[in-house]
Design a protein around this motif. Structure first.
Motif, PDB file in Angstrom:
ATOM      1  N   VAL A   1       0.809  -1.177   0.134  1.00 39.57           N
ATOM      2  CA  VAL A   1       0.027   0.090   0.031  1.00 39.57           C
ATOM      3  C   VAL A   1       0.879   1.203  -0.006  1.00 39.57           C
ATOM      4  N   ALA A   2       1.847   1.295   0.854  1.00 40.02           N
ATOM      5  CA  ALA A   2       2.759   2.363   0.807  1.00 40.02           C
ATOM      6  C   ALA A   2       3.700   2.750  -0.315  1.00 40.02           C
ATOM      7  N   VAL A   3       3.930   1.660  -1.269  1.00 35.89           N
ATOM      8  CA  VAL A   3       4.553   1.600  -2.353  1.00 35.89           C
ATOM      9  C   VAL A   3       3.435   2.470  -3.684  1.00 35.89           C
ATOM     10  N   LEU A   4       2.267   1.977  -3.188  1.00 35.93           N
ATOM     11  CA  LEU A   4       1.222   2.200  -4.355  1.00 35.93           C
ATOM     12  C   LEU A   4       1.055   3.661  -4.450  1.00 35.93           C
TER      13      LEU A   4
ATOM     14  N   TYR B   1      11.470   2.776 -11.077  1.00 32.55           N
ATOM     15  CA  TYR B   1      10.566   2.329 -11.757  1.00 32.55           C
ATOM     16  C   TYR B   1       9.126   3.003 -11.948  1.00 32.55           C
ATOM     17  N   TRP B   2       8.722   3.794 -10.690  1.00 31.36           N
ATOM     18  CA  TRP B   2       7.501   4.421 -10.540  1.00 31.36           C
ATOM     19  C   TRP B   2       7.475   5.683 -11.519  1.00 31.36           C
ATOM     20  N   ILE B   3       8.418   6.284 -11.287  1.00 31.64           N
ATOM     21  CA  ILE B   3       8.860   7.506 -12.154  1.00 31.64           C
ATOM     22  C   ILE B   3       8.967   7.336 -13.628  1.00 31.64           C
TER      23      ILE B   3
ATOM     24  N   ILE C   1      -0.709   8.419 -15.413  1.00 28.68           N
ATOM     25  CA  ILE C   1      -1.704   7.789 -14.343  1.00 28.68           C
ATOM     26  C   ILE C   1      -2.148   6.571 -15.136  1.00 28.68           C
ATOM     27  N   MET C   2      -2.737   6.358 -16.246  1.00 28.60           N
ATOM     28  CA  MET C   2      -2.987   4.962 -16.841  1.00 28.60           C
ATOM     29  C   MET C   2      -2.137   3.975 -16.611  1.00 28.60           C
ATOM     30  N   GLY C   3      -0.926   4.398 -17.152  1.00 25.43           N
ATOM     31  CA  GLY C   3       0.266   3.276 -17.046  1.00 25.43           C
ATOM     32  C   GLY C   3       0.552   2.938 -15.845  1.00 25.43           C
ATOM     33  N   TYR C   4       0.856   4.064 -14.843  1.00 28.94           N
ATOM     34  CA  TYR C   4       1.226   3.686 -13.463  1.00 28.94           C
ATOM     35  C   TYR C   4       0.233   2.929 -12.758  1.00 28.94           C
ATOM     36  N   VAL C   5      -1.097   3.424 -12.817  1.00 30.42           N
ATOM     37  CA  VAL C   5      -2.054   2.314 -12.096  1.00 30.42           C
ATOM     38  C   VAL C   5      -2.351   1.028 -12.702  1.00 30.42           C
ATOM     39  N   ALA C   6      -2.137   0.900 -13.867  1.00 28.93           N
ATOM     40  CA  ALA C   6      -2.338  -0.461 -14.510  1.00 28.93           C
ATOM     41  C   ALA C   6      -1.068  -1.095 -13.977  1.00 28.93           C
ATOM     42  N   THR C   7       0.121  -0.902 -14.131  1.00 26.30           N
ATOM     43  CA  THR C   7       1.482  -1.714 -13.818  1.00 26.30           C
ATOM     44  C   THR C   7       1.352  -1.904 -12.431  1.00 26.30           C
ATOM     45  N   PHE C   8       1.330  -0.740 -11.395  1.00 22.16           N
ATOM     46  CA  PHE C   8       1.546  -1.087 -10.017  1.00 22.16           C
ATOM     47  C   PHE C   8       0.179  -1.536  -9.582  1.00 22.16           C
ATOM     48  N   GLY C   9      -0.851  -1.230 -10.165  1.00 25.87           N
ATOM     49  CA  GLY C   9      -1.987  -1.964  -9.623  1.00 25.87           C
ATOM     50  C   GLY C   9      -1.986  -3.370  -9.573  1.00 25.87           C
TER      51      GLY C   9
ATOM     52  N   LEU D   1       1.061  -5.111  -9.707  1.00 29.45           N
ATOM     53  CA  LEU D   1       2.087  -5.521  -8.774  1.00 29.45           C
ATOM     54  C   LEU D   1       1.949  -5.235  -7.357  1.00 29.45           C
ATOM     55  N   CYS D   2       1.463  -4.282  -7.059  1.00 30.33           N
ATOM     56  CA  CYS D   2       0.937  -3.945  -5.487  1.00 30.33           C
ATOM     57  C   CYS D   2      -0.240  -4.530  -5.237  1.00 30.33           C
ATOM     58  N   GLY D   3      -1.079  -4.640  -5.938  1.00 34.86           N
ATOM     59  CA  GLY D   3      -2.544  -5.100  -5.922  1.00 34.86           C
ATOM     60  C   GLY D   3      -2.652  -6.631  -5.371  1.00 34.86           C
TER      61      GLY D   3
END
Length: 459
Positions: A277-280, A356-358, A366-374, A376-378
């Motif tokens: 959650v913290a990473v996301l 990797y987040w930046i 936002i689309m790419g970040y939410v999809a990828t880290f969603g 990974l973190c999800g």
């Protein structure tokens, strides 16, 4: 070697069980194939050490589907939704970036259909290990096989790692004829840190963390008469990790090994979920100024002035790139270096995207970040939510902590690999299946796993 890997995969599928063949096709390919190069096919993105083993593993899994004895299931809705967003993001990025960027003597082209097609195919190839993990590794025995393979691979890979610690990173030069990165970055604390066939020493270090934590879980699961041998393996891998000379990776291991050895599995999964959650939420914390950047820099500087300066450099670049990302917030800037600040006179990039987040935030918005880290973190968060109501076996809890360390490392570094995607896919699949009870684990370890055919895999 890249072109020959399908033949290697065919041999693995002929000699090993389907699940272990999938594991070693991906794992050995990642560790042994040459980095930062690929086969450039017409109208397609280059295929490299990440995509070729993933394609081979997928084809093998489809051919051996009946022997896998698995109920192939449709992924959960949140997984499908995020995967669709990830696949669509390159097209949206193309549509919002048709204009070229002309700054002084520097020209960066606008994006077209070719870029959208390449981005879509590249994203699909990136996600292949996730779906293989979701379908094939999402069981207690699958996770167990995966983590034991990580430990075995760590032991085998430690030999060339120790050679490079002594002689400097030269194996990729001797075998493939080129050096994969800036040689100066392989020099740390008066010695060398190994690279072997990975693109940077940090990638080697995070792989060593995965092997160390897998060995710690194996120690918890080892019967008492054999524990001294397993303790020796864990201690040896810890020494190898220290010789990788990556401060962050050493900290991950020093913090998480005691947690694995001394705490209950439900607490381990809870900690992994909190870290995910913290990473996301980290980009939001940076965007709003909530993250204590100055305090972290001061703390790092007090421990190691050199690491403190490195961290300050990263934070400064994150601030610059976040401001640039805010100009194209939905789907980012895309490729061709459009996501970076550039000196209009010299044409040199004046910013560096390390984390990797930046990278995802500037390339895909936002689309790419939410999809990828969603995804990974999800996957870790989804497992945490399920584990609140069901018991968790040690292998699954250990893998969740391995992924927590890997996710935290994506803040300063871009160390996401097919091993990361396969692992989070396994966790997401386990959560979707409701977490089998630890009592459902097999009573005896298969003989083939107790004595793995190292010669076949490594050779």
């Amino acid at each position: 070697m890249l072109a020959a890997w399908p033949a290697v995969a065919a041999v693995l599928f002929a000699r090993l069980s389907p699940r272990r063949a999938i594991i070693w096709t991906l794992l050995a390919g990642y560790l042994l194939l040459p980095p930062v190069v690929g086969i450039d096919l017409p109208l397609l993105p280059p295929v490299d050490k990440n995509s070729i083993p993933a394609l081979c593993a997928l084809i093998g899994a489809m051919v051996m589907r009946d022997r896998l004895d698995l109920a192939w299931r449709r992924p959960e809705g949140w997984v499908m939704a995020l995967a669709v967003v990830a696949i669509l993001t390159p097209a949206v990025t193309m549509a919002t970036n048709p204009e070229p960027l002309i700054e002084g003597n520097t020209f960066r082209p606008g994006l077209g259909l070719f870029d959208a097609l390449n981005g879509t195919i590249g994203t699909a190839l990136m996600l292949l290990p996730f779906f293989l993990g979701y379908q094939v590794m999402a069981s207690t025995e699958g996770v167990r096989s995966w983590m034991l393979s990580l430990m075995i691979a760590g032991l085998a890979y430690s030999l060339p790692m120790l050679l490079e610690v002594r002689l400097s990173p030269q194996l990729n030069v001797w075998i493939y004829g080129f050096f994969a990165h800036d040689f100066s970055q392989s020099i740390r604390y008066g010695g060398f840190r190994p690279m072997v066939f990975l693109e940077h020493g940090l990638w080697v270090a995070i792989f060593a963390v995965m092997a160390v934590l897998s060995a710690a879980v194996a120690l918890r699961e080892t019967p008492r008469p054999a524990r001294m041998r397993q303790m020796g393996i864990l201690f040896y891998l810890l020494v190898v990790l220290v010789l990788c000379k990556s401060a962050a990776s050493i900290i991950y291991a020093m913090l998480l090994v005691p947690i694995i050895l001394l705490t209950q599995t439900r607490l381990q999964v809870r900690l992994a979920g909190i870290l995910a959650v913290a990473v996301l939420l980290y980009p939001l914390a940076q965007w709003t100024g909530v993250f204590p950047t100055e305090a972290v820099k001061d703390l790092a500087g007090s421990i190691d002035p050199e690491r403190g300066r490195s961290l300050e450099f990263r934070f400064n670049n994150e601030e610059i790139l976040l401001e640039r990302a805010s100009r194209k917030p939905l789907a980012g800037w895309g490729g061709w270096g459009r996501n970076l600040e550039v000196d209009p006179i010299s044409g040199r990039f004046t910013s560096v995207s390390d984390g990797y987040w930046i990278v995802m935030m500037t390339l895909g918005g936002i689309m790419g970040y939410v999809a990828t880290f969603g995804l990974l973190c999800g996957s870790v968060i989804r497992l945490w939510l399920v584990a609140r109501h069901r018991p968790v076996d040690r292998w699954t809890a250990g893998l969740s902590l391995i992924m927590a360390a890997s996710l935290v490392d994506l803040i300063p570094n871009a160390t996401v690999t097919p091993l990361t995607w396969l692992s989070v896919g396994a966790l997401a699949g386990l959560a979707a299946r409701g977490l089998p009870s630890p009592t459902d684990q097999p009573q005896a370890e298969p003989a083939a796993l107790r004595h793995p055919p190292m010669r076949t895999v490594i050779g």
